[in-house]
Design an enzyme around this catalytic site. Structure first.
Site, PDB file in Angstrom:
ATOM      1  N   ASP A 151      -6.737 -39.832  53.298  1.00  0.00           N
ATOM      2  CA  ASP A 151      -7.049 -40.017  54.726  1.00  0.00           C
ATOM      3  C   ASP A 151      -7.670 -38.738  55.292  1.00  0.00           C
ATOM      4  OD1 ASP A 151      -4.809 -42.496  55.125  1.00  0.00           O
ATOM      5  OD2 ASP A 151      -4.321 -40.915  53.707  1.00  0.00           O
ATOM      6  N   HIS A 178       0.784 -42.736  55.125  1.00  0.00           N
ATOM      7  CA  HIS A 178      -0.520 -43.177  54.623  1.00  0.00           C
ATOM      8  C   HIS A 178      -0.637 -44.631  55.078  1.00  0.00           C
ATOM      9  CE1 HIS A 178      -3.886 -44.209  52.139  1.00  0.00           C
ATOM     10  NE2 HIS A 178      -3.173 -45.038  51.395  1.00  0.00           N
TER      11      HIS A 178
HETATM   12  P1  NAD Z   1      -4.649 -53.364  40.511  1.00  0.00           P
HETATM   13  O1  NAD Z   1      -4.048 -54.704  40.794  1.00  0.00           O
HETATM   14  O2  NAD Z   1      -6.068 -53.273  40.069  1.00  0.00           O
HETATM   15  O3  NAD Z   1      -3.755 -52.605  39.412  1.00  0.00           O
HETATM   16  C1  NAD Z   1      -2.378 -52.642  39.368  1.00  0.00           C
HETATM   17  C2  NAD Z   1      -1.987 -52.581  37.908  1.00  0.00           C
HETATM   18  O4  NAD Z   1      -0.575 -52.467  37.819  1.00  0.00           O
HETATM   19  C3  NAD Z   1      -2.401 -53.825  37.111  1.00  0.00           C
HETATM   20  O5  NAD Z   1      -3.183 -53.435  35.991  1.00  0.00           O
HETATM   21  C4  NAD Z   1      -1.069 -54.437  36.681  1.00  0.00           C
HETATM   22  O6  NAD Z   1      -1.106 -55.066  35.408  1.00  0.00           O
HETATM   23  C5  NAD Z   1      -0.172 -53.190  36.666  1.00  0.00           C
HETATM   24  N1  NAD Z   1       1.242 -53.488  36.717  1.00  0.00           N
HETATM   25  C6  NAD Z   1       1.898 -54.412  37.467  1.00  0.00           C
HETATM   26  N2  NAD Z   1       3.209 -54.385  37.191  1.00  0.00           N
HETATM   27  C7  NAD Z   1       3.390 -53.414  36.261  1.00  0.00           C
HETATM   28  C8  NAD Z   1       4.524 -52.920  35.577  1.00  0.00           C
HETATM   29  N3  NAD Z   1       5.748 -53.414  35.804  1.00  0.00           N
HETATM   30  N4  NAD Z   1       4.346 -51.945  34.676  1.00  0.00           N
HETATM   31  C9  NAD Z   1       3.126 -51.447  34.417  1.00  0.00           C
HETATM   32  N5  NAD Z   1       2.015 -51.868  35.043  1.00  0.00           N
HETATM   33  C10 NAD Z   1       2.146 -52.847  35.945  1.00  0.00           C
HETATM   34  O7  NAD Z   1      -4.419 -52.496  41.826  1.00  0.00           O
HETATM   35  P2  NAD Z   1      -5.177 -51.132  42.199  1.00  0.00           P
HETATM   36  O8  NAD Z   1      -6.359 -51.449  43.040  1.00  0.00           O
HETATM   37  O9  NAD Z   1      -5.344 -50.323  40.980  1.00  0.00           O
HETATM   38  O10 NAD Z   1      -4.094 -50.457  43.163  1.00  0.00           O
HETATM   39  C11 NAD Z   1      -2.897 -49.934  42.626  1.00  0.00           C
HETATM   40  C12 NAD Z   1      -2.024 -49.402  43.748  1.00  0.00           C
HETATM   41  O11 NAD Z   1      -2.642 -48.235  44.307  1.00  0.00           O
HETATM   42  C13 NAD Z   1      -1.844 -50.380  44.908  1.00  0.00           C
HETATM   43  O12 NAD Z   1      -0.508 -50.307  45.367  1.00  0.00           O
HETATM   44  C14 NAD Z   1      -2.796 -49.857  45.953  1.00  0.00           C
HETATM   45  O13 NAD Z   1      -2.421 -50.229  47.261  1.00  0.00           O
HETATM   46  C15 NAD Z   1      -2.627 -48.366  45.724  1.00  0.00           C
HETATM   47  N6  NAD Z   1      -3.659 -47.500  46.310  1.00  0.00           N
HETATM   48  C16 NAD Z   1      -3.210 -46.338  46.869  1.00  0.00           C
HETATM   49  C17 NAD Z   1      -4.095 -45.462  47.459  1.00  0.00           C
HETATM   50  C18 NAD Z   1      -3.553 -44.192  48.071  1.00  0.00           C
HETATM   51  O14 NAD Z   1      -4.246 -43.502  48.821  1.00  0.00           O
HETATM   52  N7  NAD Z   1      -2.324 -43.856  47.776  1.00  0.00           N
HETATM   53  C19 NAD Z   1      -5.466 -45.747  47.478  1.00  0.00           C
HETATM   54  C20 NAD Z   1      -5.909 -46.929  46.846  1.00  0.00           C
HETATM   55  C21 NAD Z   1      -4.980 -47.820  46.280  1.00  0.00           C
END
Ligand code: NAD
Length: 309
Positions: A151, A178
């Site tokens: 952010d 966030h």
């Molecule tokens: P995504 O759906 O592409 O990826 C999530 C992954 O987690 C998938 O590959 C899934 O198979 C895996 N997964 C689910 N359960 C699991 C488990 N028990 N063990 C291992 N792996 C598991 O989602 P994404 O776009 O990569 O986003 C991931 C996270 O990051 C989300 O929560 C999103 O909101 C967050 N995010 C955070 C920020 C930040 O600034 N902190 C920015 C962008 C996204």
């Protein structure tokens, strides 16, 4: 940058954020060994193989799909696993689902290492970081959330566009959750130490555009991953190079302007120990009030998942 010898980084959750972060760390030579763990083993395997074919262009790094035993000896474990919000699902439903996912992940990690630094990106990141800290039994300095670093980058970019400046020369801070209750600390916004003045209207617009940036990207293409990958790379670098860099990461608050026992994004000194120190930046009365409201919101959400910790 040359990777330090024998630097191992594990990424749990090789979705959009996890795999883009792995690729970013690979391109920037941050590790000698990158291990991808995902519930979807095929996805982690495919990503590792794809990245292996990049080695003739960039030189050798070990990139492979793995399992939790690979957490042994890891310097940093990045957690970006999670479920996405489904239509009709509330944020609280999603929170409970991700807490369920994290119970398994954190319990598995601590079976194999108590020495790593855990870097959490999964949303809601402040809650998931607090949960990881509590559940892991790790000291707070070694459980770091990506917090408001992204952010803050978004605000710095927007200001740099307005002032026609290099965004690296713009200093500004977003603190708090966030998410929707985050706030900008306008009194700390400066260029080369010179305070930057904005009208109330400009402040409002910059804050809105920063806060809502993710919604716009998600609407356009489903998820955000490039900038968060670089934010995570920035934290990783500050840790591995023992930089003592000031980064707005999510950490445990202990009497931070009267706020306690929640994780929130605040300026922290980050080095090889993780969060070495929280900087108690000055805030005016309005900022204090809004920051406390953000902390209160976090505390209420944490209370709703108390039974899982
Ligand atoms: P995504 O759906 O592409 O990826 C999530 C992954 O987690 C998938 O590959 C899934 O198979 C895996 N997964 C689910 N359960 C699991 C488990 N028990 N063990 C291992 N792996 C598991 O989602 P994404 O776009 O990569 O986003 C991931 C996270 O990051 C989300 O929560 C999103 O909101 C967050 N995010 C955070 C920020 C930040 O600034 N902190 C920015 C962008 C996204």
């Amino acid at each position: 940058m040359e990777a330090a010898r024998g630097t191992k980084i594990v990424i749990v959750g090789a979705g959009m954020v996890g795999s883009t972060t792995a690729f970013t760390l690979l391109l920037r030579g941050r590790a000698t060994e990158l291990v991808l763990i995902d519930y979807n083993k095929e996805k982690a395997f495919g990503d590792a193989l794809d990245m292996n074919h990049a080695m003739p262009f960039i030189g050798k790094t070990t990139v492979r799909a793995g399992d939790y035993e690979d957490c042994a000896g890891a310097d940093i474990i990045i957690i970006a696993a999670g479920a996405a919000q489904k239509p009709g699902e509330t944020r609280l439903d999603l929170l409970k689902k991700n807490v369920g996912i994290f119970e398994g992940i954190v319990d598995n990690i601590v079976k194999y290492t108590k020495d790593a630094i855990l870097l959490v990106a999964t949303n809601p990141v402040d809650i998931m970081s607090y949960f990881t800290w509590k559940r892991s039994g790790y000291p707070m300095n070694r459980v770091v959330g990506s917090g408001t670093l992204l952010d803050t980058a978004r605000l710095r970019y927007l200001i740099s566009e307005q002032k026609n400046m290099d965004p690296r020369s713009v200093h500004a801070h977003i603190v708090g959750e966030h998410g929707d209750s985050e706030l900008a600390l306008w009194s700390l916004t400066n260029l080369a130490g010179m305070h930057l003045e904005f009208t109330e209207e400009e402040q409002h617009q910059l804050h809105e555009d920063t806060k809502n940036a993710a919604y716009g990207i998600i609407k356009a293409k489903g998820s955000t991953y490039y900038a968060i990958a670089l934010a995570l790379d920035r934290i990783v670098t500050a840790i591995l190079r023992d930089e003592g860099a000031i980064l707005n990461v999510s950490t445990l608050l202990e009497d931070f302007h009267g706020n306690n026992d929640v994780y929130l994004g605040v300026p922290c000194i980050v080095d090889r120990t993780g969060v070495r120190e929280v900087i108690k930046v000055p805030m005016n009365d309005d900022e204090k009030q809004r920051f406390s409201a953000s902390a209160k919101k976090m505390r209420e959400q944490l209370d709703s998942i108390e039974q899982f910790m």
